[in-house]
Design a protein around this motif. Structure first.
Motif, PDB file in Angstrom:
ATOM      1  N   PRO A  22      36.752  51.531  56.470  1.00 47.99           N
ATOM      2  CA  PRO A  22      36.114  50.957  55.290  1.00 47.99           C
ATOM      3  C   PRO A  22      34.724  50.433  55.655  1.00 47.99           C
ATOM      4  O   PRO A  22      34.503  49.988  56.779  1.00 47.99           O
ATOM      5  CB  PRO A  22      37.047  49.808  54.906  1.00 47.99           C
ATOM      6  CG  PRO A  22      37.648  49.375  56.202  1.00 47.99           C
ATOM      7  CD  PRO A  22      37.763  50.628  57.039  1.00 47.99           C
ATOM      8  N   THR A  23      33.793  50.541  54.717  1.00 49.06           N
ATOM      9  CA  THR A  23      32.446  50.033  54.943  1.00 49.06           C
ATOM     10  C   THR A  23      32.044  49.152  53.762  1.00 49.06           C
ATOM     11  O   THR A  23      32.856  48.892  52.873  1.00 49.06           O
ATOM     12  CB  THR A  23      31.421  51.182  55.082  1.00 49.06           C
ATOM     13  OG1 THR A  23      31.177  51.766  53.795  1.00 49.06           O
ATOM     14  CG2 THR A  23      31.894  52.250  56.061  1.00 49.06           C
ATOM     15  N   ASP A  24      30.798  48.744  53.740  1.00 47.96           N
ATOM     16  CA  ASP A  24      30.286  47.959  52.615  1.00 47.96           C
ATOM     17  C   ASP A  24      30.053  48.829  51.386  1.00 47.96           C
ATOM     18  O   ASP A  24      29.737  48.330  50.318  1.00 47.96           O
ATOM     19  CB  ASP A  24      29.000  47.227  53.006  1.00 47.96           C
ATOM     20  CG  ASP A  24      27.962  48.125  53.648  1.00 47.96           C
ATOM     21  OD1 ASP A  24      28.294  49.244  54.058  1.00 47.96           O
ATOM     22  OD2 ASP A  24      26.803  47.684  53.759  1.00 47.96           O
ATOM     23  N   ILE A 111      21.936  48.390  57.505  1.00 47.04           N
ATOM     24  CA  ILE A 111      22.406  47.152  58.151  1.00 47.04           C
ATOM     25  C   ILE A 111      23.601  46.682  57.331  1.00 47.04           C
ATOM     26  O   ILE A 111      23.459  46.363  56.147  1.00 47.04           O
ATOM     27  CB  ILE A 111      21.304  46.070  58.173  1.00 47.04           C
ATOM     28  CG1 ILE A 111      19.996  46.600  58.762  1.00 47.04           C
ATOM     29  CG2 ILE A 111      21.807  44.829  58.914  1.00 47.04           C
ATOM     30  CD1 ILE A 111      20.067  47.099  60.183  1.00 47.04           C
ATOM     31  N   VAL A 112      24.774  46.650  57.944  1.00 45.73           N
ATOM     32  CA  VAL A 112      25.991  46.322  57.196  1.00 45.73           C
ATOM     33  C   VAL A 112      26.225  44.820  57.096  1.00 45.73           C
ATOM     34  O   VAL A 112      25.875  44.064  57.999  1.00 45.73           O
ATOM     35  CB  VAL A 112      27.244  46.985  57.806  1.00 45.73           C
ATOM     36  CG1 VAL A 112      27.201  48.485  57.651  1.00 45.73           C
ATOM     37  CG2 VAL A 112      27.438  46.602  59.245  1.00 45.73           C
ATOM     38  N   SER A 130      28.042  56.827  59.943  1.00 42.74           N
ATOM     39  CA  SER A 130      28.767  56.590  58.703  1.00 42.74           C
ATOM     40  C   SER A 130      28.429  57.717  57.743  1.00 42.74           C
ATOM     41  O   SER A 130      27.307  57.821  57.261  1.00 42.74           O
ATOM     42  CB  SER A 130      28.382  55.248  58.077  1.00 42.74           C
ATOM     43  OG  SER A 130      29.125  55.042  56.888  1.00 42.74           O
ATOM     44  N   THR A 131      29.392  58.580  57.510  1.00 51.07           N
ATOM     45  CA  THR A 131      29.233  59.648  56.530  1.00 51.07           C
ATOM     46  C   THR A 131      30.467  59.635  55.644  1.00 51.07           C
ATOM     47  O   THR A 131      31.539  59.222  56.076  1.00 51.07           O
ATOM     48  CB  THR A 131      29.030  61.020  57.230  1.00 51.07           C
ATOM     49  OG1 THR A 131      28.773  62.021  56.243  1.00 51.07           O
ATOM     50  CG2 THR A 131      30.216  61.414  58.078  1.00 51.07           C
ATOM     51  N   SER A 132      30.313  60.038  54.412  1.00 52.81           N
ATOM     52  CA  SER A 132      31.421  59.967  53.454  1.00 52.81           C
ATOM     53  C   SER A 132      32.648  60.713  53.973  1.00 52.81           C
ATOM     54  O   SER A 132      32.538  61.750  54.632  1.00 52.81           O
ATOM     55  CB  SER A 132      30.990  60.524  52.101  1.00 52.81           C
ATOM     56  OG  SER A 132      30.493  61.838  52.243  1.00 52.81           O
ATOM     57  N   THR A 167      39.310  49.356  44.275  1.00 42.97           N
ATOM     58  CA  THR A 167      37.982  49.192  43.699  1.00 42.97           C
ATOM     59  C   THR A 167      37.221  50.507  43.811  1.00 42.97           C
ATOM     60  O   THR A 167      37.241  51.158  44.860  1.00 42.97           O
ATOM     61  CB  THR A 167      37.205  48.090  44.461  1.00 42.97           C
ATOM     62  OG1 THR A 167      37.982  46.899  44.453  1.00 42.97           O
ATOM     63  CG2 THR A 167      35.858  47.825  43.819  1.00 42.97           C
ATOM     64  N   GLN A 168      36.562  50.883  42.736  1.00 42.47           N
ATOM     65  CA  GLN A 168      35.761  52.110  42.737  1.00 42.47           C
ATOM     66  C   GLN A 168      34.406  51.796  43.359  1.00 42.47           C
ATOM     67  O   GLN A 168      33.527  51.253  42.705  1.00 42.47           O
ATOM     68  CB  GLN A 168      35.586  52.633  41.306  1.00 42.47           C
ATOM     69  CG  GLN A 168      36.887  53.029  40.642  1.00 42.47           C
ATOM     70  CD  GLN A 168      37.488  54.280  41.264  1.00 42.47           C
ATOM     71  OE1 GLN A 168      36.870  55.333  41.297  1.00 42.47           O
ATOM     72  NE2 GLN A 168      38.709  54.164  41.768  1.00 42.47           N
ATOM     73  N   LYS A 169      34.254  52.125  44.621  1.00 42.33           N
ATOM     74  CA  LYS A 169      33.006  51.828  45.326  1.00 42.33           C
ATOM     75  C   LYS A 169      32.056  53.009  45.229  1.00 42.33           C
ATOM     76  O   LYS A 169      32.465  54.119  44.910  1.00 42.33           O
ATOM     77  CB  LYS A 169      33.304  51.475  46.780  1.00 42.33           C
ATOM     78  CG  LYS A 169      34.124  50.204  46.896  1.00 42.33           C
ATOM     79  CD  LYS A 169      34.236  49.737  48.303  1.00 42.33           C
ATOM     80  CE  LYS A 169      35.004  48.416  48.358  1.00 42.33           C
ATOM     81  NZ  LYS A 169      35.098  47.918  49.706  1.00 42.33           N
ATOM     82  N   ARG A 170      30.784  52.748  45.520  1.00 42.08           N
ATOM     83  CA  ARG A 170      29.801  53.834  45.462  1.00 42.08           C
ATOM     84  C   ARG A 170      28.964  53.842  46.734  1.00 42.08           C
ATOM     85  O   ARG A 170      28.911  52.862  47.470  1.00 42.08           O
ATOM     86  CB  ARG A 170      28.920  53.735  44.225  1.00 42.08           C
ATOM     87  CG  ARG A 170      28.141  52.464  44.139  1.00 42.08           C
ATOM     88  CD  ARG A 170      27.298  52.406  42.872  1.00 42.08           C
ATOM     89  NE  ARG A 170      26.084  51.667  43.187  1.00 42.08           N
ATOM     90  CZ  ARG A 170      24.878  52.021  42.866  1.00 42.08           C
ATOM     91  NH1 ARG A 170      24.670  53.109  42.182  1.00 42.08           N
ATOM     92  NH2 ARG A 170      23.838  51.305  43.213  1.00 42.08           N
TER      93      ARG A 170
END
Length: 188
Positions: A22-24, A111-112, A130-132, A167-170
């Motif tokens: 998981p990321t920001d 920068i996370v 970090s790639t989808s 949560t629907q993140k983008r």
């Protein structure tokens, strides 16, 4: 729990493995951004053209100088005041795997502020890719439940945090920043 997951993930990164984490923004596929063989594994897993660059994550704005030849002063303000996760594409990447950046020598860096990512990168002492978490040309998953089994089964480690967060993140905003300070948006 967080510390245990950071420890497990660190071992995978140190051994050249691929993580699903998981990321920001959205869930990402990651590896050591200084390890060309690990970066290549992600290209193969995604079926992605190796001519495309990947984004790297750092935990601290003060580390930018270690991976970019000339950081324009405005970058620090853009990062500090951005209300949404912001990836900035800089010219003059350095100290990274040669296949992680674009063929023109640029690199996208975010920068996370995500607790897990920041702690992981701080302790790893190197940037991570970090790639989808999707096969190339497929939609990016907005949460863990949308990640295909093909991806989940192909990585070396799936971080056991936030998997039940629906949560629907983008994805992040992406901005190209020229050495003179001019910028343009690639993705809003």
């Amino acid at each position: 729990m967080l510390n245990d997951e950071v420890n497990k993930t660190l071992e995978v990164l140190k051994s050249g493995g691929i993580i699903l984490y998981p990321t920001d923004t959205i869930w990402g596929l990651g590896c050591d951004a200084t390890n060309a063989a690990a970066v290549e594994k992600i290209f193969r897993l995604k079926g992605r053209d190796s001519g495309k660059s990947m984004i790297i994550l750092l935990d601290d704005v003060n580390k930018l100088d270690s991976y970019v030849r000339d950081v324009p002063e405005i970058a620090y303000d853009l990062i500090e005041y951005s209300e949404h996760p912001l990836t900035i594409v800089y010219s003059g990447a350095k100290n990274l795997a040669p296949n992680v950046g674009h063929s023109d020598g640029s690199i996208g860096i975010r920068i996370v502020k995500h607790k897990f990512c920041a702690e992981l990168i701080k302790r790893f002492r190197k940037p991570i890719v970090s790639t989808s978490a999707n096969i190339s040309m497929q939609p990016s998953p907005a949460n863990f439940m949308q990640i295909s089994d093909d991806i989940i089964n192909a990585v070396d480690y799936v971080v056991d945090l936030e998997q039940d967060d629906l949560t629907q993140k983008r994805s992040s905003i992406i901005m190209k920043l020229e050495p003179g300070g001019q910028f343009s948006f690639i993705r809003r």
